[in-house]
Each structure stands twice: as C-alpha cells, then as structure tokens.
Design an enzyme around this catalytic site. Structure first.
Site, PDB file in Angstrom:
ATOM      1  N   SER A  55       0.787  -1.237   0.000  1.00 37.39           N
ATOM      2  CA  SER A  55       0.000   0.000   0.000  1.00 37.39           C
ATOM      3  C   SER A  55       0.822   1.292   0.000  1.00 37.39           C
ATOM      4  O   SER A  55       0.276   2.336  -0.370  1.00 37.39           O
ATOM      5  CB  SER A  55      -1.049  -0.015   1.102  1.00 37.39           C
ATOM      6  N   THR A  88      -2.017  -2.264   4.943  1.00 36.82           N
ATOM      7  CA  THR A  88      -2.459  -1.436   6.076  1.00 36.82           C
ATOM      8  C   THR A  88      -1.778  -0.064   6.142  1.00 36.82           C
ATOM      9  O   THR A  88      -2.277   0.834   6.809  1.00 36.82           O
ATOM     10  CB  THR A  88      -2.242  -2.164   7.424  1.00 36.82           C
ATOM     11  N   ASP A  89      -0.635   0.090   5.454  1.00 41.54           N
ATOM     12  CA  ASP A  89       0.103   1.362   5.604  1.00 41.54           C
ATOM     13  C   ASP A  89      -0.719   2.574   5.175  1.00 41.54           C
ATOM     14  O   ASP A  89      -0.691   3.615   5.836  1.00 41.54           O
ATOM     15  CB  ASP A  89       1.402   1.340   4.785  1.00 41.54           C
TER      16      ASP A  89
HETATM   17  N1  ASP Z   1       3.490  -3.263   3.681  1.00 42.69           N
HETATM   18  C1  ASP Z   1       2.171  -3.571   3.893  1.00 42.69           C
HETATM   19  C2  ASP Z   1       1.269  -2.682   3.084  1.00 42.69           C
HETATM   20  O1  ASP Z   1       0.991  -3.007   1.960  1.00 42.69           O
HETATM   21  C3  ASP Z   1       1.800  -3.545   5.335  1.00 42.69           C
HETATM   22  C4  ASP Z   1       0.498  -4.232   5.547  1.00 42.69           C
HETATM   23  O2  ASP Z   1      -0.257  -4.477   4.685  1.00 42.69           O
HETATM   24  O3  ASP Z   1       0.217  -4.484   6.737  1.00 42.69           O
HETATM   25  O4  ASP Z   1       0.816  -1.659   3.547  1.00 42.69           O
END
Ligand code: ASP
Length: 323
Positions: A55, A88-89
């Site tokens: 993300s 989540t980012d």
């Molecule tokens: N690096 C990841 C993202 O795509 C972190 C996650 O998904 O928790 O944001």
C-alpha cells in the site's frame, strides 16, 4: 444446505493480507478466499483484482479506479456490499477517499491484515471473514465507508494505523463504531460528519489536485515551503507541532503561498486533539484553513477533494468543519 446471504464484490489491491514473500504481495484475491471456504457457502462472492501492490505504492489513480468501480457496483441491484482488501500502511487514506466519493448507502468495507498469510497467528482470514459479513449486512448500510480489523469496526474518517501489532487500527479520540462478536456486527455509534451520499464531492472525478504534506520540527526553515511552491502544488498540509503551530520564521513563506493561490491547511503532528481556527495562529488574517480532527494524511485527501470544488479558504474551511 446453502444459505445465501447476498452477493459481495471483493476488490483486491495487495498488501500484507496477500503477501507471501518479504517484498511483494503475490496472492490473488481469489486465493485469499480459498482459505475461508465457508464464506462461499454463505455468500455469492465475486473477486476482482484491481491492483497487486504494497500500500505505500497506492496512488491517486488507484483511488479513482476504485471509486469508479465501487460506484458502478453499488448501482447494481445484485450487489449487496463491497469489500476492498488493502495493505495497512495507507489503508486509512484509501478508505477516507472512498468515504467522500462513493455515492451509495451500500456497505463498503476496507480490510487488511497485520500479519502475512503464513505467519503464526495470521489475522487476514478472520479480518476478511468479518469484512464480507459486514458488507452484506443491513446494519452496516448508510454509515459511510467502514474499516474492520481485529474485530473492531471503524469509521474511515476517524481510523488511523497506530502501531504494528494486531490492534494497530484505532479511532483515536472517538473510538470504534462497533465490534464484531462471534461473526456478527454490533454498532454503538455513528459518524456525525458528512460522507458518501451527503458529501459535497462528486462520484466520478478523473483527476485530483496535487497536495503535499510538510512536517514541522524545531528549527524548521522556510525553504521547506518555497520548494513546494516551485514544484507547482495546488496546496499544502502543514503537519505542525502542538496545535498546528507555525514558527515565526515560516509565516512569510506560508502567506506568500496563499497569496499565490495555494491552499494552506494547518494540521498537527500530535496524534490526537482537533486543530481549531484562530487558536494560536490568526488564520483569518493569513488565509489559512484548519484540519479539525483529521490527521495530516486525511487532511491532504479532504483538501484534494475540496480543491476540485473551490479555492476560497473559508469555503474550504466549511468543508473541513462538516466532513
Ligand atoms: N506493507 C504492507 C502494506 O501493503 C503492510 C500491511 O499491509 O500491513 O501496507
């Protein structure tokens, strides 16, 4: 016997929920659902892969694509609700953007995972299960875009990622809207701010203005703003110290930006508490706007959308006070 609880469209975009290798999300949305076979017994689920990225790599183009796909799906009588799987980012940013441009009462639920699919205690399958159930249920309608992780249901406006543990997503001063208990949603409050059908923004935008965030610190010098002006941005969100304060050394550069037609929003690097107009800084005199309780990354999204409607600081302020 197959109990059919409605059709849910799952739009997959990548993120840790789909990440089997340390570097890239590689699991397709379909594979995420294979881990929860009971969902397909209960719901008609259609999966579409909208992106396959971590993300931090989500851009405004992804937001516009998601918004137009969701608006189209929401107009389809056969679709009960929509789920977006996301890293989540920047999950809170995508969710807040959708909260402001989806024109439907239907439930839109954004979900991610703090742990990858094969990690011990992986949370993706449970979160995705909650998201599909939530998207299909009557009680979730008309509440704006929702975020569900760790059994908590949050408003897209209020939620932010706060840590790296399973309970990373919090709605700082306000708390969640509800909880998932034994696979059922229980709501306790509503967001008071405008969203979805009541928002001031249209459904299908094809471009967004450029807005930068500038983070303040002791000893900050005006070049952080003059560089932004030279780069041709339409607006700046100032992530100020304390209550969005602006050091004296920065004020002339900030007022020059405003005089040159750029929007300047004061927000705070402090993780809670609203920034109100003319408190600490004479916003009326400088032509500034204040972010209220939005964090800098959410204030950036609202400013991008506000600038598609008006350049008047007081009109933009009223959008910040109502969304
Ligand atoms: N690096 C990841 C993202 O795509 C972190 C996650 O998904 O928790 O944001």
């Amino acid at each position: 016997m197959k109990t059919h609880n409605g059709n849910v469209l799952v739009l997959a975009t990548g993120g840790s929920i789909a990440q089997t290798s340390p570097s890239d999300p590689t699991l397709a949305g379909e594979a995420l659902l294979e881990a929860i076979p009971e969902l397909r017994d209960k719901f008609g689920i259609v999966v579409e892969q909208v992106a396959q990225v971590s993300s931090p790599d989500i851009t405004a183009e992804h937001w516009l694509t998601l918004a137009s796909r969701i608006n189209r799906a929401a107009a389809d009588e056969e679709v009960q609700g929509i789920v977006v799987t996301h890293g989540t980012d920047t999950l809170e940013e995508t969710a807040f953007f959708l909260n402001l441009v989806v024109k439907s009462e239907k439930a839109v639920v954004v979900v991610g995972a703090m742990r990858r699919p094969y990690a011990l205690g992986a949370d993706g399958a449970a979160n995705l299960h909650d998201a599909v159930v939530l998207a299909s249920c009557q009680e979730a309608k008309g509440r704006g875009v929702l975020v569900v992780l760790n059994s908590e249901i949050h408003s897209a406006r209020d939620v932010t990622k706060t840590t790296f543990n399973l309970d990373a997503f919090k709605s700082r001063d306000l708390g969640p809207l509800g909880q998932m208990v034994n696979g059922r949603p229980f709501f306790y409050r509503r967001s008071e701010r405008k969203h979805t059908l009541c928002s001031a923004f249209p459904a299908n935008l094809d471009r967004l203005p450029h807005v930068a965030i500038v983070y303040s610190y002791a000893g900050v010098t005006p070049d952080v703003l003059t560089g932004i002006a030279a780069a041709g941005y339409d607006g700046v969100v100032w992530a100020g110290t304390g209550s969005g304060s602006l050091p004296k050394a920065i004020r002339p550069a900030a007022t020059t930006l405003v005089k040159n037609g750029m929007a300047f929003v004061r927000s705070s690097r402090v993780s809670s508490g609203p920034i109100k107009r003319n408190d600490e800084v004479d916003d009326d005199a400088f032509g500034f706007i204040t972010a209220d309780s939005l964090n800098p990354q959410k204030a950036r999204i609202l400013l991008m959308l506000a600038l598609t409607q008006t350049k008047d600081p007081l009109e933009i302020q009223s959008l910040f006070d109502s969304h």
